[in-house]
Design an enzyme around this catalytic site. Structure first.
Site, PDB file in Angstrom:
ATOM      1  N   CYS A   4       0.845  -1.201   0.000  1.00  0.00           N
ATOM      2  CA  CYS A   4       0.000   0.000   0.000  1.00  0.00           C
ATOM      3  C   CYS A   4       0.875   1.245   0.000  1.00  0.00           C
ATOM      4  O   CYS A   4       2.107   1.155   0.033  1.00  0.00           O
ATOM      5  CB  CYS A   4      -0.940   0.012   1.192  1.00  0.00           C
ATOM      6  SG  CYS A   4      -0.096   0.206   2.781  1.00  0.00           S
ATOM      7  N   CYS A  47       3.669   1.638   2.545  1.00  0.00           N
ATOM      8  CA  CYS A  47       4.908   0.903   2.267  1.00  0.00           C
ATOM      9  C   CYS A  47       5.846   1.750   1.405  1.00  0.00           C
ATOM     10  O   CYS A  47       7.017   1.937   1.724  1.00  0.00           O
ATOM     11  CB  CYS A  47       4.611  -0.409   1.545  1.00  0.00           C
ATOM     12  SG  CYS A  47       3.525  -1.531   2.414  1.00  0.00           S
ATOM     13  N   CYS A  95      40.207 -24.833 -17.031  1.00  0.00           N
ATOM     14  CA  CYS A  95      40.609 -25.218 -15.674  1.00  0.00           C
ATOM     15  C   CYS A  95      39.939 -24.319 -14.647  1.00  0.00           C
ATOM     16  O   CYS A  95      39.212 -23.390 -14.998  1.00  0.00           O
ATOM     17  CB  CYS A  95      42.131 -25.140 -15.524  1.00  0.00           C
ATOM     18  SG  CYS A  95      42.747 -23.446 -15.690  1.00  0.00           S
ATOM     19  N   CYS A 109      40.267 -20.531 -14.921  1.00  0.00           N
ATOM     20  CA  CYS A 109      39.369 -19.862 -15.881  1.00  0.00           C
ATOM     21  C   CYS A 109      38.079 -19.445 -15.186  1.00  0.00           C
ATOM     22  O   CYS A 109      37.644 -18.286 -15.275  1.00  0.00           O
ATOM     23  CB  CYS A 109      39.027 -20.796 -17.042  1.00  0.00           C
ATOM     24  SG  CYS A 109      40.434 -21.328 -18.017  1.00  0.00           S
ATOM     25  N   ASP A 130       8.830  27.422 -32.612  1.00  0.00           N
ATOM     26  CA  ASP A 130       9.927  27.758 -33.520  1.00  0.00           C
ATOM     27  C   ASP A 130       9.378  27.652 -34.944  1.00  0.00           C
ATOM     28  O   ASP A 130       8.465  26.867 -35.198  1.00  0.00           O
ATOM     29  CB  ASP A 130      11.070  26.767 -33.314  1.00  0.00           C
ATOM     30  CG  ASP A 130      12.168  26.940 -34.341  1.00  0.00           C
ATOM     31  OD1 ASP A 130      12.675  28.063 -34.471  1.00  0.00           O
ATOM     32  OD2 ASP A 130      12.493  25.947 -35.016  1.00  0.00           O
ATOM     33  N   ASP A 186      12.845  22.137 -32.705  1.00  0.00           N
ATOM     34  CA  ASP A 186      13.458  20.917 -33.241  1.00  0.00           C
ATOM     35  C   ASP A 186      14.965  20.992 -33.380  1.00  0.00           C
ATOM     36  O   ASP A 186      15.610  19.991 -33.640  1.00  0.00           O
ATOM     37  CB  ASP A 186      12.863  20.594 -34.621  1.00  0.00           C
ATOM     38  CG  ASP A 186      13.378  21.547 -35.695  1.00  0.00           C
ATOM     39  OD1 ASP A 186      13.493  22.753 -35.413  1.00  0.00           O
ATOM     40  OD2 ASP A 186      13.678  21.073 -36.807  1.00  0.00           O
ATOM     41  N   ASP A 191      17.406  25.486 -30.317  1.00  0.00           N
ATOM     42  CA  ASP A 191      16.195  25.599 -29.502  1.00  0.00           C
ATOM     43  C   ASP A 191      16.390  25.025 -28.099  1.00  0.00           C
ATOM     44  O   ASP A 191      15.544  25.234 -27.225  1.00  0.00           O
ATOM     45  CB  ASP A 191      15.024  24.856 -30.164  1.00  0.00           C
ATOM     46  CG  ASP A 191      14.644  25.460 -31.509  1.00  0.00           C
ATOM     47  OD1 ASP A 191      14.682  26.691 -31.622  1.00  0.00           O
ATOM     48  OD2 ASP A 191      14.312  24.691 -32.428  1.00  0.00           O
TER      49      ASP A 191
END
Length: 797
Positions: A15, A18, A82, A85, A497, A692, A696
């Site tokens: 809830c 929590c 081995c 590794c 713009d 864009d 800007d």
């Protein structure tokens, strides 16, 4: 080192109390700021790595009694010979941030790894192992979020079914407790306290054990949550019934006050509410699921002249990818060979297929409609456009809107107050209202505890945010966070713009007047040699008109004036009035035509061949088809619309007039655009800046809401709060409408969540509410809030 951000999955929260407890505790840590989302079960944490570590943060969450969700995968590892590794792999991978544990099995050539995918990707782990000299690959596919949710839902359903089976006989016995005559046949066995106890005990302590665990976690960390209320209420009913049952031992005519049915039915109703809530919450994640479904599963690549069909994750930057008609584009790239039309509607919103040929960009997850193409992979994995969109949506769905702070503050103090009210109600009923009747007083106290659960309050905001951001993504509107979805509804001024936003950002030939034959052919031949942006528009226009190819003998660009060329023995000039005047060419008879073009915001260029004025060609950055309609919609929503541009005032006002914008800022330098935003804000406006370009970015960051056109630069998109996928300005009014409708939905949710609690508590305290009815109302409140949020999926934008 400095500031870092990470998103952790947190399980066990039930809830708002929590999530508030986790958030509050984390914020107390030095250098930590956190936002916890209950619906998504995620914590977004910003921390100073010089002051604390991610491990300390995780330990703090686990100390609170919640679990940090970890991904687990088994990988095949080739090349180990081995123990050394396996040891080096364990040591080096184990040091990576986000890896919790690694166990390498040398005989089986496998590695079992626990990691947090919010901090580290599987690909990064694979790359690390490969850098050590070994080859790693997943042994089996990871379980998807959808599958995980399905498994969790299945477990919830199974618990609920068992709980219902055990509770039904007890529910039947409630017929004997009714204040009126029911005439319901009641077998003696059902009224036997030990039989009832046998049915109620598994429900209370096996199925309901999760409430005790949750209560212990909360109380041990000096907080309280829904589990505390449920555990208190049901335990009181259960143990009082046990006490009443014990009293019957040796008493022949005893009539015990049994409430086993109250405890069992309450737990069953809570489980029912949680199950229905989980099912409904699953639907709020559909937006992400739909986006993920867009991805191709594999790709055809050409390596060393051989066509290979490989999984999508194996495609690397630089691969040559082959796509046939009807197939999905697997990753982002640039076309090398072939011509086709691609359906990009799922990402850009453009309904018509887009023509693609060599040099054009293609986007992953779009659909190749007809021709076969090969392209070079430029962005793969997390770098693709689709992956970026998915990331934005996930982060937005996991973020917290400012309005949620109110709900968090309320839920933080709610449970202790409710326990106090329940205790007071018990005391009043036992000592004053119905002296000595412990059973009735207990019943009232239990009803108060149960009706008060703040589940609905915790779900009110995040579920609406999840659905709202998902709805936006489906419509090409990407909110970067819940706070931006909330702020957008306050916008009352939009600053646009011009270039690339109101206009297409790509010059096109709009007018051509020819006075002598082949004037266009001469102009096109000359412009082919030019690097000026307007030259490209003229060359494209000539190609469309299929002009005659001509050989250029000499070429000279004259900056600010035009160009001079020798073509097939003739002197050709293309440029301004001044260029013509300097070469003694009279153009005065066509002055009116030129001025008419320039009044419309077009750049008119004169063409002269061998000293004779031969034509006029006008080029303009044309207005997007949707700009006028979008601006009309913005005005109808009651917004003031402004345009800002570096163009001269005459051109700017011509464009503005065509689209219906009354307020124009012209001849504004890039660094001055943020100042324009400031001017409008000082008028008391809440400003959305839409742009864009890189220039800007400062204005986008300074505005109350920055909206980046998705076809624009990455810098602009990064600086913005909202990304509008594709170039359609109609996304702006849609974004504002969506924000308004989402906020209305959140307020409805908060009202009903608070209404249930504030109306239910006094009714329960006055003894007018049976505990099982309170449980049903509490379950219904959570389900109704989530269901109301899901209505946003059906709104029309």
């Amino acid at each position: 080192m400095g500031k870092k951000q990470v998103t952790l999955g947190v399980s066990g929260m039930t809830c708002a109390s929590c999530s508030a407890a986790v958030e509050k505790t984390l914020k107390k840590m030095d250098g930590v700021d956190a936002s916890v989302n209950l619906a998504m079960e995620k914590a977004t944490i910003e921390y100073d790595s010089e002051k604390t570590t991610i491990k300390e943060i995780e330990e703090k969450i686990e100390k609170l009694g919640y679990a940090v969700v970890k991904e687990k995968i088994v990988m095949d590892v080739e090349g180990m010979t081995c123990a050394a590794c396996s040891s080096i792999i364990e040591k080096m991978v184990g040091k990576m941030q986000g890896v919790y544990s690694i166990s390498v099995n040398l005989p089986g050539n496998t590695a079992t790894i626990e990691y947090d995918k919010g901090q580290i990707s599987l690909k990064e782990i694979e790359d690390k192992i490969e850098k050590l000299g070994y080859k790693a690959s997943p042994k089996k596919e990871e379980v998807s979020d959808a599958q995980r949710d399905e498994e969790r839902l299945k477990k919830q359903r199974n618990k609920l079914i068992i709980s219902i089976i055990l509770s039904l006989p007890l529910l039947y016995t409630m017929g004997a407790h009714m204040p009126w005559e029911t005439n319901v046949p009641m077998p003696d066995i059902l009224m036997n306290p030990w039989f009832q106890m046998a049915l109620a005990t598994p429900v209370q302590f096996i199925i309901g054990w999760t409430f005790y665990v949750g209560s212990y976690r909360a109380l041990s960390n000096k907080s309280a949550n829904m589990d505390v209320l449920i555990a208190l209420g049901t335990s009181a009913a259960y143990f009082f019934s046990v006490y009443e049952g014990i009293k019957t031992i040796g008493a022949t005519h005893a009539h015990p006050e049994l409430y086993f049915e109250t405890s069992a039915v309450l737990i069953t109703l809570v489980l029912l509410g949680k199950y229905l809530e989980a099912r409904a919450k699953g639907k709020t994640k559909e937006a992400i699921s739909k986006l993920l479904e867009l991805q191709a599963k594999d790709a055809t690549v050409i390596r060393e002249g051989v066509e290979l069909r490989i999984p999508l994750d194996d495609v690397v930057v630089g691969d040559t990818v082959l796509v046939k008609p009807g197939e999905k584009i697997p990753v982002d790239g640039i076309v090398i060979k072939g011509n086709t039309a691609i359906d990009e509607s799922m990402l850009t919103g453009e309904s018509l297929p887009v023509e693609k040929s060599a040099g054009d960009e293609v986007i992953g997850a779009t659909i190749n409609k007809n021709g076969t193409i090969t392209f070079e992979a430029k962005k793969v994995g997390k770098e693709t456009a689709l992956a970026g969109i998915i990331k934005i949506v996930e982060e937005a769905q996991g973020s917290k809107a400012p309005i949620q702070r109110m709900a968090d503050q309320i839920s933080g103090v709610f449970v202790p107050i409710v326990v106090a009210i329940a205790t007071l109600a018990f005391v009043v009923w036992y000592f004053i209202a119905d002296p000595g009747n412990v059973a009735h007083a207990l019943e009232v106290a239990i009803a108060v505890l149960v009706i008060s659960c703040p589940c609905a309050l915790g779900l009110a905001t995040p579920t609406s945010i999840m659905v709202g951001t998902g709805k936006g993504a489906e419509n090409g509107i990407l909110f970067k966070g819940g706070e931006y979805l909330e702020t957008t509804h306050k916008i009352n001024a939009v600053l646009l713009d011009k270039t690339g936003t109101v206009t297409k950002g790509k010059p096109e030939v709009t007018d051509y007047i020819e006075y002598t034959e082949d004037a266009l052919s001469y102009a096109v031949a000359a412009e082919k040699k030019s690097e000026h942006p307007l030259a490209e528009a003229i060359v494209v226009y000539g190609k469309d008109k299929k002009v005659r190819e001509m050989e250029v003998e000499n070429f000279e660009a004259i900056p600010g004036h035009g160009l001079k060329a020798k073509i097939e023995g003739k002197d050709v000039l293309v440029g301004t009035r001044k260029l013509m005047k300097e070469n003694n060419i009279d153009v005065s008879s066509h002055e009116d035509a030129m001025q008419e073009m320039e009044k419309s915001g077009k750049t008119a260029m004169l063409i002269a061949v061998d000293g004779v004025h031969s034509g006029i060609i006008a080029v303009a950055d044309t207005i997007k088809e949707t700009s006028k309609e979008a601006i009309k919609k913005l005005k109808s929503l009651g917004l003031d619309v402004y345009m800002v541009t570096g163009d001269n005032d005459r051109t700017a006002r011509a464009i503005a007039q065509q689209v219906g914008i009354d307020n124009v800022y012209s001849e504004v330098l890039p660094e001055e655009k943020a100042g324009v935003v400031k001017d409008i804000k000082e008028k008391g406006k809440k400003v959305a800046m839409v742009g864009d370009g890189i220039n800007d970015a400062p204005a986008l960051a300074f505005a109350d809401i920055g909206m980046a056109i998705g076809t624009g630069s990455d810098v602009a998109i990064e600086a913005a709060d909202v990304t509008l996928v594709g170039g359609d300005l109609n996304h702006i009014p849609k974004a504002i409408e969506l924000s308004r409708k989402t906020m209305r939905n959140i307020k409805q949710n908060l009202f009903w969540a608070l209404f249930y609690n504030s109306a239910g508590i006094p009714i329960a305290a006055m003894g007018f509410l049976q505990p099982w009815v309170a449980g049903l109302a509490m379950a219904f409140s959570s389900v109704s809030v989530v269901s109301n949020a899901l209505r946003l999926k059906k709104v029309k934008l």
